[in-house]
Design a protein around this motif. Structure first.
Motif, short mmCIF file in Angstrom:
data_model
loop_
_atom_site.label_atom_id
_atom_site.label_comp_id
_atom_site.label_asym_id
_atom_site.label_seq_id
_atom_site.Cartn_x
_atom_site.Cartn_y
_atom_site.Cartn_z
N ALA A 208 -18.44 -1.75 18.75
CA ALA A 208 -18.17 -1.77 17.30
C ALA A 208 -19.06 -0.76 16.59
N ILE A 209 -20.39 -0.80 16.87
CA ILE A 209 -21.33 0.13 16.23
C ILE A 209 -21.04 1.58 16.63
N ALA A 210 -20.68 1.79 17.89
CA ALA A 210 -20.37 3.15 18.36
C ALA A 210 -19.20 3.75 17.58
N TYR A 211 -18.17 2.96 17.34
CA TYR A 211 -17.02 3.46 16.58
C TYR A 211 -17.35 3.64 15.09
N TYR A 212 -18.17 2.74 14.54
CA TYR A 212 -18.59 2.91 13.15
C TYR A 212 -19.41 4.19 12.99
N ASP A 213 -20.25 4.52 14.01
CA ASP A 213 -21.03 5.76 13.97
C ASP A 213 -20.12 6.98 13.93
N LEU A 214 -19.08 6.97 14.78
CA LEU A 214 -18.13 8.09 14.81
C LEU A 214 -17.43 8.25 13.47
N ALA A 215 -17.00 7.12 12.90
CA ALA A 215 -16.29 7.16 11.61
C ALA A 215 -17.19 7.70 10.51
N LYS A 228 -15.17 4.48 3.87
CA LYS A 228 -16.62 4.55 4.08
C LYS A 228 -17.26 3.20 3.72
N ALA A 229 -16.80 2.59 2.63
CA ALA A 229 -17.32 1.27 2.24
C ALA A 229 -17.03 0.24 3.32
N LEU A 230 -15.84 0.31 3.93
CA LEU A 230 -15.48 -0.63 5.00
C LEU A 230 -16.34 -0.43 6.24
N VAL A 231 -16.72 0.84 6.51
CA VAL A 231 -17.59 1.12 7.66
C VAL A 231 -18.97 0.50 7.43
N TYR A 232 -19.54 0.72 6.23
CA TYR A 232 -20.84 0.11 5.90
C TYR A 232 -20.75 -1.42 5.99
N ASN A 233 -19.66 -1.96 5.48
CA ASN A 233 -19.46 -3.42 5.55
C ASN A 233 -19.38 -3.89 7.00
N GLY A 234 -18.76 -3.05 7.86
CA GLY A 234 -18.66 -3.38 9.28
C GLY A 234 -20.02 -3.44 9.95
N ALA A 248 -28.71 -5.73 8.01
CA ALA A 248 -27.50 -6.26 7.39
C ALA A 248 -27.52 -5.99 5.88
N LYS A 249 -28.67 -6.25 5.24
CA LYS A 249 -28.79 -6.04 3.79
C LYS A 249 -28.69 -4.56 3.42
N LYS A 250 -29.28 -3.70 4.26
CA LYS A 250 -29.23 -2.26 4.00
C LYS A 250 -27.79 -1.77 3.90
N TYR A 251 -26.97 -2.12 4.88
CA TYR A 251 -25.59 -1.64 4.90
C TYR A 251 -24.72 -2.38 3.88
N LEU A 252 -25.05 -3.64 3.61
CA LEU A 252 -24.31 -4.38 2.59
C LEU A 252 -24.51 -3.75 1.22
N ASP A 253 -25.74 -3.32 0.93
CA ASP A 253 -26.03 -2.64 -0.35
C ASP A 253 -25.26 -1.33 -0.46
N LEU A 254 -25.17 -0.58 0.65
CA LEU A 254 -24.42 0.69 0.64
C LEU A 254 -22.93 0.43 0.38
N ALA A 255 -22.40 -0.60 1.02
CA ALA A 255 -20.98 -0.94 0.82
C ALA A 255 -20.73 -1.36 -0.63
N GLU A 256 -21.61 -2.19 -1.17
CA GLU A 256 -21.45 -2.66 -2.56
C GLU A 256 -21.58 -1.51 -3.53
#
Length: 537
Positions: A208-215, A228-234, A248-256
């Protein structure tokens, strides 16, 4: 100001088309409006789409501008308007451009999937495939099949068949890799985000993380957008499952951060759900309560938009069926009248012909027997009268021998309200519904559940009353109460929740309604029950 803005848009856009419409320039405006403007100012994006439509000279450009509007309305949750614009585009382009017709069918498949009307969605996927076969252009066919298989992946993801979704994504990417797509990077990033989401659901966090990195590598070069927001949420979902709250909080803040600037309510709902899981794990009940309110508000908006669309579609279908039924009845009546007149005419002709023949025979007989006595003439007249009476009697007997037709309504008067097959199908759908947590959705209605069960409210109400032994409201309330009781029993964290929070979690609009329903099901109040449960443990 709005009129002035539209006029200025038309002026500047028309400069691009001064010497005829240009596909390349049009695509630039279209792409910029979709990827940039719509993410920041959807009203401005809609005005641009309207302006493009007004200056479009061909069906293809008109359909494309309508689809731009449909896509923007989809992002902001206006399901009805989104489908209306897409169907207008479909009508304009049908028989003109199979390439765009297949794209529009794919879009409609996506819309019906988001409404969880999976049969309709699959129907449009298959329709799109059939249109693609007519293109006779291998490059474009590959490009369009990439879209179709991506939508198939979304469909399987919605059905929670993650392995099938991954297979569909692999095929989609194969098609994209061999086509000449202008927006190849964006489409590939979408596929990689979906790969990540599927592997997350399969608990394969490394993939999952490997594919999110590629995206993310592809999306970093683009303006902030919903993918991009969905990737950060992922990322955040993965780290929540791994109990790494800091990441988790770092990426959640980026998505928000991206979500706040994008008017996409489906995206907001997804991020709010992740936030709920984060704050629940963090045991920050104050923030959890705030997120619950936001999620409920967005969920209600999505549900209302979906419900309005389904209700309007159902009403339209009913009216259409009523018109068809009325036309069929009118045609049947006309056929009956014409048939009756034809048969009556034939009978009259045959009787008249027979009468004329007898009259002619009678005259000849009279001429031949001119010298016969008056008594013989009387005898002839009596014979004629007798013959006429026989004819009449013959007609009566024929009428009596006609079969008596019993209407299908009379035959079915004492039959069941529905077929046994339909009854079994609805019970199976209800069983699936009871295993899900859909009944906790605030604002669920009989008509909405009936649509999900692919039936009508009358049949569903009948099944619930006769098989569940209660009306719809009590049925839903009982499911919710049992659901929250199981939650409290299995997850000790729920012991710390207030009654109001538990009420919202179960889907009740207020604490008082929750308490009333709880007491009706368990015979005790929620506080008494949970106190007893805590003391017992």
């Amino acid at each position: 100001m709005k009129k002035l803005s539209i006029i200025l848009n038309l002026f500047f856009l028309s400069l691009t088309y001064l010497y005829g419409q240009n596909q390349e320039e049009y695509s630039k405006i279209y792409t910029k409006t979709f990827l940039e403007t719509s993410q920041k100012d959807y009203k401005k994006a809609l005005r641009t789409a309207d302006s493009l439509f007004l200056i479009s000279e061909t069906p293809m450009f008109k359909a494309k501008s309508l689809m731009l509007s449909a896509t923007i309305y989809k992002q902001i949750g206006e399901t009805k308007k989104s489908v209306e614009y897409a169907m207008k585009a479909e009508k304009i382009i049908d028989g003109v451009d199979d390439l765009w017709l297949s794209k529009i069918d794919g879009f409609l498949a996506s819309q019906y999937r988001s409404l969880e009307l999976f049969d309709q969605s699959l129907n449009y996927i298959n329709k799109s495939r059939e249109v693609i076969k007519r293109l006779n252009n291998p490059k474009i066919e590959r490009q369009m099949m990439g879209f179709v298989m991506q939508e198939k992946a979304y469909y399987e993801l919605g059905a929670k068949d993650y392995k099938k979704s991954i297979e569909a994504l692999k095929k989609s990417q194969e098609y994209f890799d061999t086509s000449t797509q202008n927006d190849y990077e964006f489409l590939t990033a979408q596929n990689e985000q979906l790969f990540g989401l599927n592997y997350f659901n399969l608990k394969d966090y490394e993939k999952a993380i490997a594919y999110y990195d590629l995206a993310l590598k592809r999306l970093d070069e683009m303006p902030d957008n919903f993918v991009k927001a969905l990737v950060y949420n992922g990322y955040s979902e993965v780290y929540i499952d791994k109990k790494d709250l800091k990441k988790a909080k770092k990426y959640l803040d980026l998505a928000e951060g991206i979500s706040k600037n994008i008017p996409n309510i489906e995206l907001k709902k997804v991020i709010y759900e992740t936030s709920q899981n984060y704050y629940l794990l963090q045991q920050d009940f104050k923030e959890l309560s705030k997120v619950n309110l936001k999620k409920d508000s967005v969920s209600e908006q999505i549900a209302e938009n979906s419900k309005a669309f389904i209700r309007d579609s159902y009403t339209h279908l009913e009216n259409k069926n009523r018109d068809i039924e009325r036309n069929v009845k009118s045609k049947n009546w006309i056929i009956f009248v014409v048939g009756f007149l034809f048969v009556a005419g034939m009978l009259f002709f045959l009787v008249y012909q027979k009468y004329q023949r007898k009259k002619f025979d009678k005259v000849n007989q009279t001429l031949k027997d001119l010298k016969r006595t008056e008594s013989l003439k009387v005898s002839n007249i009596a014979g004629e009268v007798k013959e006429n009476v026989k004819l009449q009697n013959d007609g009566i007997i024929a009428d009596e021998e006609e079969p008596i037709i019993v209407s299908s309504y009379e035959k079915k008067e004492h039959s069941s309200i529905m077929t046994e097959t339909t009854e079994i199908m609805i019970l199976k759908k209800l069983e699936e519904f009871e295993k899900s947590a859909e009944f906790t959705r605030n604002g669920i209605s009989l008509s909405c559940l009936a649509s999900s069960c692919k039936t009508n409210a009358k049949y569903l109400s009948y099944i619930i009353n006769n098989h569940k032994g209660k009306d719809f409201n009590n049925y839903i309330n009982e499911l919710r109460i049992h659901y929250i009781i199981e939650k409290v029993k299995k997850e000790p964290l729920y012991h710390k929740f207030k009654i109001a929070t538990l009420a919202k979690e179960a889907g009740f609009s207020s604490q008082s309604k929750f308490s009333t329903a709880f007491k009706k099901v368990t015979a005790v109040s929620p506080s008494q029950y949970f106190q007893h449960l805590q003391s017992a443990s």
